[in-house]
Scaffold this motif. Structure first.
Motif, PDB file in Angstrom:
ATOM      1  N   ASN A  48       0.873  -1.182   0.000  1.00  0.00           N
ATOM      2  CA  ASN A  48       0.000   0.000   0.000  1.00  0.00           C
ATOM      3  C   ASN A  48       0.909   1.231   0.000  1.00  0.00           C
ATOM      4  N   ILE A  49       0.966   1.901  -1.145  1.00  0.00           N
ATOM      5  CA  ILE A  49       1.852   3.057  -1.317  1.00  0.00           C
ATOM      6  C   ILE A  49       0.996   4.323  -1.263  1.00  0.00           C
ATOM      7  N   GLN A  50       1.195   5.124  -0.246  1.00  0.00           N
ATOM      8  CA  GLN A  50       0.366   6.314  -0.070  1.00  0.00           C
ATOM      9  C   GLN A  50       0.600   7.310  -1.202  1.00  0.00           C
ATOM     10  N   GLY A  51      -0.500   7.782  -1.797  1.00  0.00           N
ATOM     11  CA  GLY A  51      -0.398   8.705  -2.923  1.00  0.00           C
ATOM     12  C   GLY A  51       0.070  10.090  -2.545  1.00  0.00           C
ATOM     13  N   ASP A  52       0.115  10.383  -1.218  1.00  0.00           N
ATOM     14  CA  ASP A  52       0.562  11.718  -0.790  1.00  0.00           C
ATOM     15  C   ASP A  52       2.023  11.719  -0.353  1.00  0.00           C
ATOM     16  N   GLU A  53       2.794  10.742  -0.856  1.00  0.00           N
ATOM     17  CA  GLU A  53       4.240  10.698  -0.608  1.00  0.00           C
ATOM     18  C   GLU A  53       4.960  10.808  -1.955  1.00  0.00           C
ATOM     19  N   PRO A  54       4.944  11.987  -2.573  1.00  0.00           N
ATOM     20  CA  PRO A  54       5.505  12.119  -3.920  1.00  0.00           C
ATOM     21  C   PRO A  54       7.017  11.940  -4.002  1.00  0.00           C
ATOM     22  N   VAL A  58       2.265  14.914   2.119  1.00  0.00           N
ATOM     23  CA  VAL A  58       1.386  16.068   1.946  1.00  0.00           C
ATOM     24  C   VAL A  58       0.053  15.753   2.602  1.00  0.00           C
ATOM     25  N   ASP A  59      -0.199  16.337   3.758  1.00  0.00           N
ATOM     26  CA  ASP A  59      -1.429  16.079   4.502  1.00  0.00           C
ATOM     27  C   ASP A  59      -2.424  17.232   4.406  1.00  0.00           C
ATOM     28  N   THR A  60      -1.918  18.443   4.233  1.00  0.00           N
ATOM     29  CA  THR A  60      -2.767  19.635   4.201  1.00  0.00           C
ATOM     30  C   THR A  60      -2.339  20.534   3.040  1.00  0.00           C
ATOM     31  N   PRO A  61      -3.184  21.491   2.643  1.00  0.00           N
ATOM     32  CA  PRO A  61      -2.783  22.411   1.569  1.00  0.00           C
ATOM     33  C   PRO A  61      -1.489  23.152   1.880  1.00  0.00           C
ATOM     34  N   GLU A  62      -1.240  23.424   3.152  1.00  0.00           N
ATOM     35  CA  GLU A  62      -0.012  24.139   3.540  1.00  0.00           C
ATOM     36  C   GLU A  62       1.245  23.314   3.238  1.00  0.00           C
ATOM     37  N   ASP A  63       1.091  21.999   3.217  1.00  0.00           N
ATOM     38  CA  ASP A  63       2.248  21.131   2.967  1.00  0.00           C
ATOM     39  C   ASP A  63       2.732  21.204   1.522  1.00  0.00           C
ATOM     40  N   VAL A  64       1.859  21.623   0.610  1.00  0.00           N
ATOM     41  CA  VAL A  64       2.243  21.693  -0.803  1.00  0.00           C
ATOM     42  C   VAL A  64       3.392  22.677  -0.992  1.00  0.00           C
ATOM     43  N   GLU A  65       3.263  23.851  -0.403  1.00  0.00           N
ATOM     44  CA  GLU A  65       4.319  24.856  -0.521  1.00  0.00           C
ATOM     45  C   GLU A  65       5.622  24.362   0.108  1.00  0.00           C
ATOM     46  N   LYS A  66       5.514  23.669   1.249  1.00  0.00           N
ATOM     47  CA  LYS A  66       6.709  23.119   1.897  1.00  0.00           C
ATOM     48  C   LYS A  66       7.385  22.099   0.984  1.00  0.00           C
ATOM     49  N   MET A  67       6.563  21.254   0.345  1.00  0.00           N
ATOM     50  CA  MET A  67       7.096  20.236  -0.559  1.00  0.00           C
ATOM     51  C   MET A  67       7.808  20.871  -1.746  1.00  0.00           C
TER      52      MET A  67
END
Length: 288
Positions: free
Chosen positions: A136-142, A269-278
């Motif tokens: 199971n590979i989480q889709g929010d771990e780019p 990436v758990d929240t919209p704020e994490d996108v900018e951090k990523m």
């Protein structure tokens, strides 16, 4: 003379018996090695993806430096060497269309799936080939490391008493109180004891101990397919519901879970704020 002949016959019998035992031993070793080589050898990776996330709707499709996050996860997972097949499991037509557009294999699943594990279970049932392990590979771990995918597979293959394997890395002090960063404790043999959104262990001072090796759970896990088929039949458990962590249902029902420790700069990436951090993290390291 007859005593000498008798002794020779006895010696010959011993030699023949010894040779027979040696032959059986060699044959058993070869068979054991073959069985070991075949144990849980067929592996499929499944990336569960849903659009209706309560914390971040449409998360799989959010662009990360111009490319959908689900695509980045797929491309990283394709680099793993232990996967015989890789698919995306989704209940959303927009996600399916996006994935088909960049060449992914897609399986449509029900909206009734309560979590990623149940989505993996349904996808497994729809696959035509038979597999021994589902990752199971989480889709929010780019930025998932393909070596970690291979690592959890090998860990489960090497632990016949476990039905589940996962990975952890060192927890950063600033993530200690973040409920989106799941913590883990393991026993001396590398099996999971507990997972929590709170800091564990929690000392009596109520402060983070800078010298304690706290562990952060990474968003990847693998299951024995025989166990995965019965997982949905297990009723939700109190700790699972309270923490909202599906892996706790495995532990609460008495099953064993193997954990590997890896060195990984965790950026889920758990929240919209994490996108900018990523994106900032990727720019700093020239990751396109």
């Amino acid at each position: 003379m007859s005593g000498s002949s008798s002794s020779e016959r006895t010696t010959r019998s011993w030699l023949l018996a010894g040779a027979a035992v040696a032959a059986v031993t060699v044959a058993y070793t070869v068979i054991s090695r073959r069985r070991s080589a075949r144990f849980r050898s067929r592996v499929v990776g499944i990336i569960p993806a849903r659009f209706a996330s309560s914390r971040f709707p449409g998360k799989p499709l959010v662009p990360i430096l111009g490319k959908p996050m689900i695509q980045r996860t797929w491309e990283r997972a394709k680099l793993a060497t232990k996967l015989d097949q890789l698919v995306v499991a989704t209940d959303d037509k927009k996600i399916a269309a996006c994935c088909l557009g960049f060449g992914a294999n897609v399986i449509m699943t029900s909206e009734a799936c309560r979590n990623g594990t149940e989505r993996c279970t349904e996808a497994l049932q729809k696959l035509t080939k038979k597999f021994d392990i589902v990752v199971n590979i989480q889709g929010d771990e780019p930025l998932i490391d393909p070596e970690i995918i291979d690592g959890v597979v090998m860990a489960l293959q090497a632990a016949p008493d476990a039905v589940f394997s996962t990975a952890v890395t060192s927890l950063k002090p600033e993530d200690a109180s973040d409920p989106n960063r799941v913590k883990c404790v393991v026993d001396n043999h590398g099996y999971a004891i507990y997972f929590s959104r709170g800091l564990i262990p929690y000392n009596k001072s109520g402060k983070v101990n800078p010298h304690f090796p706290y562990l952060l759970h990474l968003g990847i896990q693998s299951y024995d397919t025989k166990f995965l088929r019965i997982y949905p039949e297990l009723s939700p458990t109190p700790l699972q519901v309270e923490e909202d962590l599906e892996q706790l249902k495995v532990l609460e029902n008495g099953y064993k879970m193997k954990v590997i420790k890896v060195d990984h700069e965790a950026h889920g990436v758990d929240t919209p704020e994490d996108v900018e951090k990523m994106e900032s993290f990727m720019r700093e390291r020239n990751l396109s």
